[in-house]
Design an enzyme around this catalytic site. Structure first.
Site, PDB file in Angstrom:
ATOM      1  N   GLN A 321       0.826  -1.204   0.000  1.00  0.00           N
ATOM      2  CA  GLN A 321       0.000   0.000   0.000  1.00  0.00           C
ATOM      3  C   GLN A 321       0.860   1.255   0.000  1.00  0.00           C
ATOM      4  OE1 GLN A 321      -3.069   0.819  -0.399  1.00  0.00           O
ATOM      5  NE2 GLN A 321      -2.946   2.959   0.261  1.00  0.00           N
ATOM      6  N   GLU A 322       1.970   1.212   0.724  1.00  0.00           N
ATOM      7  CA  GLU A 322       2.831   2.373   0.827  1.00  0.00           C
ATOM      8  C   GLU A 322       3.658   2.612  -0.437  1.00  0.00           C
ATOM      9  OE1 GLU A 322       3.151   4.686   2.931  1.00  0.00           O
ATOM     10  OE2 GLU A 322       2.134   4.021   4.745  1.00  0.00           O
ATOM     11  N   SER A 323       4.250   1.557  -0.970  1.00  0.00           N
ATOM     12  CA  SER A 323       5.248   1.765  -2.029  1.00  0.00           C
ATOM     13  C   SER A 323       5.096   0.858  -3.238  1.00  0.00           C
ATOM     14  CB  SER A 323       6.644   1.529  -1.442  1.00  0.00           C
ATOM     15  OG  SER A 323       6.786   0.165  -1.052  1.00  0.00           O
TER      16      SER A 323
END
Length: 564
Positions: A321-323
């Site tokens: 989700q972040e990267s």
């Protein structure tokens, strides 16, 4: 005066002098009123359960009903049944069957007290059994494989069509048969809805029908499942009891569901199982499954090594989700790396370079664990985890602001299902001007948590159930952009707009190998220098980690107007 009413009045006089709780008096009164027109004496269903100390619940194996998970029995219906047994103060005995047709005779023969199997309350079933209150609404969807010609009505069906025998789907099709004499289908007792969906994907069938809640979960695994049209509007799901017994047990069901609805426990349980899959994005789901095969293996051992008490798959889902598992990812706010850490957080955690995958994963895991310890102990799982994930995105201070707003508005600040309704208010002036930490993009935190939950569910399935289905990157062909034309009717049941997800801003361009190696070294050195500089600046005044806002650019601007 009605004889049942006289009995009710006399019962009250009897109970008034006895130490019997008002709850049982209420159940008796309600059951007598419900059966006021029934002259023949019937079995005392509730008293039998209380005397034996056992509640016998029949269900069927399935994704939304009952199955044996790694930690024991699981499923939406199972958790509801366990709650009802606790409410009555008796032991729960679950009797799982393979088809609905096997369940109803057991109810008639008094081998079961109640059926909890996600049953649609159809007119035919309503005439044969007694039902408790509806606690969920679903619709019946005709499903085909993405890429095939989309059928838009029953007259378009030209191939092999199969549904589960004895299901509400077969009943619906029989009702349509009169107006569509050419309509034909097969019914099977050998496969359940999930197997029929897999048969559609394997080109063994052209069509099947499935309830919208099951389809919402299955599409996280198989994004190629597409909706042709809805066969029915929303139908109520309820538990069934026998017509041969009195209404005492049904009265208890009415009170139980009324209580958990009033307390918010039903909404929390529904959100736990279905809240994160109401929205479906075909491209995002397909890309995630593809990345789980091509990118995740490079970092899986690191996720496992540094997960500590967390599930490594949850940590991996958070990182995606972040990267999108890009170790050089960077947002406009300056957070970087696989776990998108800020400079301040990285230094607090001893991370000298956020672009180093191992350091980033270790730091992100420790940071999430720290956030979990700061969530009040009274908040139960899994809500504690959802709160910690939201804090990872928007900051613990803003999460506390949302919890304060929740309490002010009469919600439960310890329940994620209530707090996530208030997080979007943090970007509205009339709300954030009354909070301690002010403005925040709280709507992004809601989408953020839902996305991680979906990615985690998919990883659990890929890792534990069918790891051989992980596709190889080289085997996946580029999709025709027009293939997405059939994904509009994908909501859980509420006809809500689809959330589009574009993470291209998080992905670094792909240079040549030699240049990439040199650039990576330079970037890692630069990030280390930035981290050291941040540490020096913090020596005089440090920002408390709990009020530090962490944001990503994982949400596209057009989502702002779509989130509710």
């Amino acid at each position: 005066m009605n004889s049942s009413l006289l009995v009710t009045i006399s019962s009250y006089r009897l109970f008034k002098g006895c130490r019997i709780s008002f709850r049982y008096y209420f159940l008796l009164s309600l059951s007598l009123l419900l059966s006021a027109c029934d002259e023949p004496k019937k079995q005392d269903s509730l008293q039998h359960v209380l005397d034996t100390g056992v509640l016998r619940v029949g269900t069927i194996y399935g994704l939304t009903t009952y199955y044996n998970g790694p930690n024991g029995p699981e499923g939406f219906e199972y958790e509801l049944a366990a709650g009802f047994a606790d409410y009555l103060g008796v032991k729960l005995e679950i009797f799982p069957y393979y088809t609905v047709n096997e369940l109803f005779p057991q109810l008639d023969n008094a081998h079961l007290d109640v059926i909890a199997a996600g049953i649609n309350v159809s007119s035919e079933r309503y005439a044969q059994f007694r039902f408790g209150p509806a606690y969920q609404n679903v619709s019946q969807k005709l499903v085909f494989k993405q890429g095939d010609v989309r059928p838009r009505e029953l007259s378009d069906l030209t191939g092999d069509f199969m549904v589960v025998a004895g299901s509400g789907h077969s009943e619906t099709l029989r009702n349509f048969k009169a107006q569509n004499p050419d309509l034909s289908w097969q019914e099977t007792n050998d496969k359940d809805s999930e197997e029929l969906l897999e048969a559609v994907l394997a080109d063994e069938l052209d069509y099947t029908v499935v309830d919208s809640n099951i389809l919402a979960l299955m599409r996280r695994r198989y994004p190629e499942l597409s909706i042709g049209f809805s066969l029915s509007q929303s139908q109520g799901i309820a538990w069934a009891t026998s017509q041969k017994s009195d209404d005492a047990l049904r009265a208890a069901l009415i009170e139980y569901f009324g209580q958990i609805h009033q307390s918010g426990a039903l909404a929390a349980l529904e959100d736990k199982h279905f809240g994160h899959v109401r929205q479906f994005n075909y491209v995002d789901t397909r890309d995630f499954i593809r990345s789980a095969s091509s990118k995740l293996p490079q970092y899986q051992t690191l996720f496992e090594r540094y997960s500590n008490d967390l599930d490594w798959r949850l940590l991996a889902a958070l990182s995606y989700q972040e990267s999108h598992w890009d170790p050089k990812a960077r947002s406009v706010t300056g957070v970087r790396g696989l776990m998108m850490l800020t400079l301040n957080t990285a230094k607090d955690l001893g991370v000298t370079s956020r672009l180093d995958p191992e350091q980033s994963i270790r730091g992100g895991s420790e940071y999430l664990a720290t956030l979990l310890t700061r969530i009040p102990d009274r908040i139960p799982s899994p809500d504690r985890l959802w709160f910690a994930l939201a804090s990872y995105n928007v900051g613990l201070g803003h999460l506390e602001d949302a919890r304060v707003l929740t309490e002010r508005q009469g919600g439960n600040p310890d329940m994620w299902v209530d707090v996530k309704k208030r997080l979007p208010q943090l970007r509205q002036k009339r709300y954030y001007k009354t909070t301690r930490y002010g403005y925040a993009r709280g709507h992004e935190a809601v989408i953020y948590v839902d996305n991680i939950r979906r990615y985690y569910d998919t990883l659990v399935w890929l890792n534990e159930q069918q790891p051989e289905l992980l596709p190889a990157e080289a085997d996946v062909e580029d999709e025709d952009p027009a293939a997405n034309r059939n994904i509009s009717d994908t909501e859980f049941d509420a006809q809500t707009p689809e959330i589009s997800k574009d993470n291209s801003s998080l992905k670094a361009p792909i240079p040549s190998t030699q240049y990439a190696d040199k650039k990576a070294d330079v970037e890692m050195l630069k990030d280390k220098e930035e981290t050291d500089k941040s540490h020096n600046e913090k020596s005089a005044a440090s920002t408390p980690p709990e009020i530090e806002v962490q944001t990503t650019t994982d949400v596209t601007p057009d989502q702002t107007d779509k989130i509710k």
